[in-house]
Design a protein around this motif. Structure first.
Motif, PDB file in Angstrom:
ATOM      1  N   ARG A   1       0.842   7.964  -3.024  1.00  0.00           N
ATOM      2  CA  ARG A   1      -0.712   8.176  -3.261  1.00  0.00           C
ATOM      3  C   ARG A   1      -0.902   8.933  -4.457  1.00  0.00           C
ATOM      4  O   ARG A   1      -1.970   8.599  -4.934  1.00  0.00           O
ATOM      5  CB  ARG A   1      -1.156   8.883  -1.571  1.00  0.00           C
TER       6      ARG A   1
ATOM      7  N   THR B   1       2.522   4.523   1.067  1.00  0.00           N
ATOM      8  CA  THR B   1       2.829   4.982   2.382  1.00  0.00           C
ATOM      9  C   THR B   1       3.142   6.387   2.496  1.00  0.00           C
ATOM     10  O   THR B   1       3.280   6.993   3.661  1.00  0.00           O
ATOM     11  CB  THR B   1       4.245   4.243   2.969  1.00  0.00           C
TER      12      THR B   1
ATOM     13  N   GLU C   1     -11.542   2.209  -2.914  1.00  0.00           N
ATOM     14  CA  GLU C   1     -10.520   1.122  -2.243  1.00  0.00           C
ATOM     15  C   GLU C   1      -9.417   1.480  -1.699  1.00  0.00           C
ATOM     16  O   GLU C   1      -8.743   1.267  -0.631  1.00  0.00           O
ATOM     17  CB  GLU C   1     -10.542   0.058  -3.314  1.00  0.00           C
ATOM     18  N   ARG C   2      -8.776   2.423  -2.484  1.00  0.00           N
ATOM     19  CA  ARG C   2      -7.514   3.008  -2.006  1.00  0.00           C
ATOM     20  C   ARG C   2      -7.735   4.043  -0.601  1.00  0.00           C
ATOM     21  O   ARG C   2      -6.732   3.872  -0.105  1.00  0.00           O
ATOM     22  CB  ARG C   2      -6.716   3.805  -3.246  1.00  0.00           C
ATOM     23  N   GLN C   3      -8.646   4.432  -0.762  1.00  0.00           N
ATOM     24  CA  GLN C   3      -8.590   5.465   0.371  1.00  0.00           C
ATOM     25  C   GLN C   3      -9.205   4.853   1.663  1.00  0.00           C
ATOM     26  O   GLN C   3      -8.986   5.006   2.620  1.00  0.00           O
ATOM     27  CB  GLN C   3      -9.882   6.822   0.178  1.00  0.00           C
ATOM     28  N   LYS C   4     -10.036   3.840   1.411  1.00  0.00           N
ATOM     29  CA  LYS C   4     -10.528   2.652   2.567  1.00  0.00           C
ATOM     30  C   LYS C   4      -9.562   1.849   3.100  1.00  0.00           C
ATOM     31  O   LYS C   4      -9.407   1.366   4.199  1.00  0.00           O
ATOM     32  CB  LYS C   4     -11.792   2.192   2.105  1.00  0.00           C
ATOM     33  N   ASN C   5      -8.478   1.508   2.046  1.00  0.00           N
ATOM     34  CA  ASN C   5      -7.496   0.829   2.477  1.00  0.00           C
ATOM     35  C   ASN C   5      -7.794  -0.608   3.104  1.00  0.00           C
ATOM     36  O   ASN C   5      -7.152  -1.100   3.977  1.00  0.00           O
ATOM     37  CB  ASN C   5      -6.278   1.294   3.610  1.00  0.00           C
ATOM     38  N   GLU C   6      -8.865  -1.320   2.386  1.00  0.00           N
ATOM     39  CA  GLU C   6      -9.606  -2.384   2.883  1.00  0.00           C
ATOM     40  C   GLU C   6      -9.104  -3.944   2.207  1.00  0.00           C
ATOM     41  O   GLU C   6      -9.431  -4.711   2.494  1.00  0.00           O
ATOM     42  CB  GLU C   6     -11.027  -2.143   3.069  1.00  0.00           C
TER      43      GLU C   6
ATOM     44  N   ASP D   1      -5.684  -5.608  -0.380  1.00  0.00           N
ATOM     45  CA  ASP D   1      -4.406  -5.282  -0.619  1.00  0.00           C
ATOM     46  C   ASP D   1      -4.260  -5.525  -2.318  1.00  0.00           C
ATOM     47  O   ASP D   1      -3.094  -5.697  -2.744  1.00  0.00           O
ATOM     48  CB  ASP D   1      -3.473  -6.644  -0.137  1.00  0.00           C
TER      49      ASP D   1
ATOM     50  N   GLU E   1      -1.028   6.862  -7.071  1.00  0.00           N
ATOM     51  CA  GLU E   1      -1.914   5.845  -7.273  1.00  0.00           C
ATOM     52  C   GLU E   1      -3.139   6.450  -8.201  1.00  0.00           C
ATOM     53  O   GLU E   1      -3.806   5.813  -8.851  1.00  0.00           O
ATOM     54  CB  GLU E   1      -2.555   5.429  -5.798  1.00  0.00           C
TER      55      GLU E   1
ATOM     56  N   LYS F   1       0.852  -1.237  -0.054  1.00  0.00           N
ATOM     57  CA  LYS F   1      -0.071  -0.150  -0.011  1.00  0.00           C
ATOM     58  C   LYS F   1       0.556   1.199   0.160  1.00  0.00           C
ATOM     59  O   LYS F   1       1.900   1.155   0.585  1.00  0.00           O
ATOM     60  CB  LYS F   1      -0.834   0.062   1.215  1.00  0.00           C
TER      61      LYS F   1
END
Length: 201
Positions: free
Chosen positions: A10, A5, A46-51, A53, A13, A3
């Protein structure tokens, strides 16, 4: 895939999401732009929620396939309506007819708002048909004025960067678009997701 860091990772991404959106739209001769919008929103969300991989391109492609039919149908209808609004422009601008101008600007406003809301709705919720998604879009537009204001900010940023400054800034505008749209719409969607879950339990 690790993810992101730091801020730079970011940003990359979201630039990558913009790139995927462009590729999937162009390769589909722009008929697939609606599905690409849906996939872009879900990837940013999904990238913002980080739920998960899962790599960004996997999330994007999966959502592109899942929302392909309804989002593509919506995109075609929105393009047709957009062409109609362009024709309405010539009819509306009569110096002696204020009501015509009102009709034109209201139609243009809702057309723009539907673009901002309806593809994310396709990516997160399942709908029974076109009328169902239209109803849900209208409800979210009118029941959440703070979110509506934020969506208008997004539209203003897009217009400022692309139309007022220069079209060469379109990649920058799209990158900001996906980031802000996911950031500002996701809490509202999460609220309705929790309501649906509570109703089912």
């Amino acid at each position: 895939m690790n993810k992101p860091t730091n801020i730079y990772e970011r940003i990359i991404e979201y630039v990558f999401i913009m790139f995927l959106f462009a590729v999937y739209s162009v390769l589909g001769l722009f008929l697939t732009t609606g599905a690409a919008f849906s996939a872009g929103f879900m990837s940013a969300r999904e990238r913002q929620k980080n739920e998960t991989d899962a790599p960004t391109h996997v999330i994007f492609h999966r959502q592109f396939i899942d929302s392909f039919k309804p989002a593509t149908f919506t995109w075609v209808i929105m393009v047709v309506l957009g062409l109609g609004i362009v024709q309405l422009y010539a009819w509306a601008f009569d110096p002696s007819s204020v009501p015509r101008l009102i009709v034109f600007y209201v139609a243009l406003l809702y057309w723009a708002l539907f673009h901002l809301y309806i593809y994310p709705l396709h990516s997160v919720f399942k709908h029974r048909g076109p009328l169902h998604v239209i109803k849900n879009t209208m409800l979210i537009i009118h029941l959440h004025p703070k979110v509506l204001f934020k969506m208008l900010v997004i539209a203003s940023i897009m217009f400022l960067l692309i139309e007022t400054i220069h079209p060469v800034l379109t990649p920058v505008a799209l990158t900001l678009y996906f980031y802000l749209q996911a950031r500002w719409l996701s809490p509202t969607f999460d609220f309705y997701i929790e309501r649906v879950k509570a109703r089912e339990n």
